[in-house]
Design a protein around this motif. Structure first.
Motif, PDB file in Angstrom:
ATOM      1  N   PRO A 111       5.981  -0.472 -10.408  1.00 61.01           N
ATOM      2  CA  PRO A 111       6.049   0.124  -9.080  1.00 61.01           C
ATOM      3  C   PRO A 111       4.933  -0.453  -8.212  1.00 61.01           C
ATOM      4  O   PRO A 111       3.834  -0.722  -8.705  1.00 61.01           O
ATOM      5  N   ARG A 112       5.213  -0.643  -6.933  1.00 60.37           N
ATOM      6  CA  ARG A 112       4.220  -1.201  -6.005  1.00 60.37           C
ATOM      7  C   ARG A 112       4.014  -0.232  -4.856  1.00 60.37           C
ATOM      8  O   ARG A 112       4.927   0.479  -4.446  1.00 60.37           O
ATOM      9  N   TYR A 113       2.785  -0.251  -4.298  1.00 63.11           N
ATOM     10  CA  TYR A 113       2.383   0.716  -3.287  1.00 63.11           C
ATOM     11  C   TYR A 113       1.740   0.005  -2.095  1.00 63.11           C
ATOM     12  O   TYR A 113       1.005  -0.967  -2.263  1.00 63.11           O
ATOM     13  N   LYS A 114       2.010   0.524  -0.894  1.00 64.19           N
ATOM     14  CA  LYS A 114       1.492  -0.080   0.338  1.00 64.19           C
ATOM     15  C   LYS A 114      -0.023  -0.152   0.374  1.00 64.19           C
ATOM     16  O   LYS A 114      -0.583  -1.052   0.990  1.00 64.19           O
ATOM     17  N   ASP A 115      -0.707   0.785  -0.273  1.00 66.31           N
ATOM     18  CA  ASP A 115      -2.171   0.836  -0.170  1.00 66.31           C
ATOM     19  C   ASP A 115      -2.896   0.010  -1.237  1.00 66.31           C
ATOM     20  O   ASP A 115      -4.114   0.053  -1.325  1.00 66.31           O
ATOM     21  N   GLU A 116      -2.166  -0.791  -2.029  1.00 67.03           N
ATOM     22  CA  GLU A 116      -2.848  -1.625  -3.021  1.00 67.03           C
ATOM     23  C   GLU A 116      -3.249  -2.953  -2.392  1.00 67.03           C
ATOM     24  O   GLU A 116      -2.608  -3.436  -1.449  1.00 67.03           O
ATOM     25  N   GLY A 117      -4.301  -3.549  -2.905  1.00 69.57           N
ATOM     26  CA  GLY A 117      -4.836  -4.796  -2.357  1.00 69.57           C
ATOM     27  C   GLY A 117      -3.873  -5.965  -2.389  1.00 69.57           C
ATOM     28  O   GLY A 117      -3.934  -6.849  -1.531  1.00 69.57           O
ATOM     29  N   MET A 118      -2.971  -5.986  -3.329  1.00 70.58           N
ATOM     30  CA  MET A 118      -2.026  -7.094  -3.458  1.00 70.58           C
ATOM     31  C   MET A 118      -0.638  -6.721  -2.931  1.00 70.58           C
ATOM     32  O   MET A 118       0.347  -7.389  -3.250  1.00 70.58           O
ATOM     33  N   ALA A 119      -0.565  -5.676  -2.124  1.00 70.35           N
ATOM     34  CA  ALA A 119       0.727  -5.285  -1.536  1.00 70.35           C
ATOM     35  C   ALA A 119       1.331  -6.478  -0.804  1.00 70.35           C
ATOM     36  O   ALA A 119       0.634  -7.228  -0.130  1.00 70.35           O
ATOM     37  N   GLY A 120       2.612  -6.669  -0.979  1.00 70.56           N
ATOM     38  CA  GLY A 120       3.309  -7.773  -0.334  1.00 70.56           C
ATOM     39  C   GLY A 120       3.306  -9.069  -1.138  1.00 70.56           C
ATOM     40  O   GLY A 120       3.961 -10.030  -0.766  1.00 70.56           O
TER      41      GLY A 120
END
Length: 135
Positions: A111-120
Motif C-alpha cells: 500500500p502507498r500513501y500520499k504523505d510518504e517521502g517516495m510517494a509517486g
C-alpha cells in the motif's frame, strides 16, 4: 504438498513476527506484525505466497495463479478498509539478480500513501535511476 523444512513461507510459524492474515486453498497472505501498525512506512504491506514451495512466479500452476488473483482481491478489500491507502505497488522479484531474497515465490502487496517521502515513485523508479547502469 512440497515444502522446504526451513522455509518461512512453507511454514509461516517459523517467523514469530509474521501472521497469516488470510488464506484460500492454495495461498496465504502474510504480514509482518510491524506492518500492521498505523503510520509506519509500508503500513499494511504483506506478501501472497503459494502454500506449495515454488521458487518463482514462473513455477506457479494455473490453480495457484487463480488463487493468487482471488486472494489479491480479498487483500485489497481488507487493506482499503483497514488502512485506506492512496495507491499500491504489486510485484514479484525473481532470482537473486531480480532482488529475490527468499526463494519461495511471493507477490509483494505494498500500500502507498500520499504523505510518504517516495510517494509517486513506482517500481521502475529505482531501476531507471542514474546509479543503475549496465557495464
Amino acid at each position: 504438498m512440497e515444502h522446504i523444512s526451513d522455509c518461512v513461507f512453507c511454514y509461516p510459524e517459523l517467523d514469530q513476527r509474521q501472521s497469516v492474515m488470510m488464506e484460500n486453498k492454495h495461498c496465504y497472505f502474510l504480514q509482518l506484525d510491524y506492518f500492521q501498525e498505523k503510520g509506519v512506512v509500508l503500513e499494511g504491506a504483506g506478501v501472497i505466497v503459494p502454500k506449495r514451495h515454488r521458487e518463482t512466479v514462473f513455477d506457479l500452476t494455473k490453480e495457484e495463479w487463480g488463487s493468487t488473483y482471488s486472494l489479491l482481491q480479498d487483500v485489497k478489500n481488507y487493506l482499503d478498509r483497514d488502512h485506506n491507502p492512496d495507491g499500491y505497488n504489486v510485484g514479484w522479484n525473481c532470482g537473486e539478480v531480480g532482488g529475490q531474497s527468499i526463494f519461495h515465490a511471493h507477490m509483494h502487496v505494498l500500500p502507498r500513501y500520499k504523505d510518504e517521502g517516495m510517494a509517486g515513485k513506482g517500481i521502475r523508479y529505482f531501476i531507471k535511476g542514474a546509479g543503475n547502469e549496465r557495464g
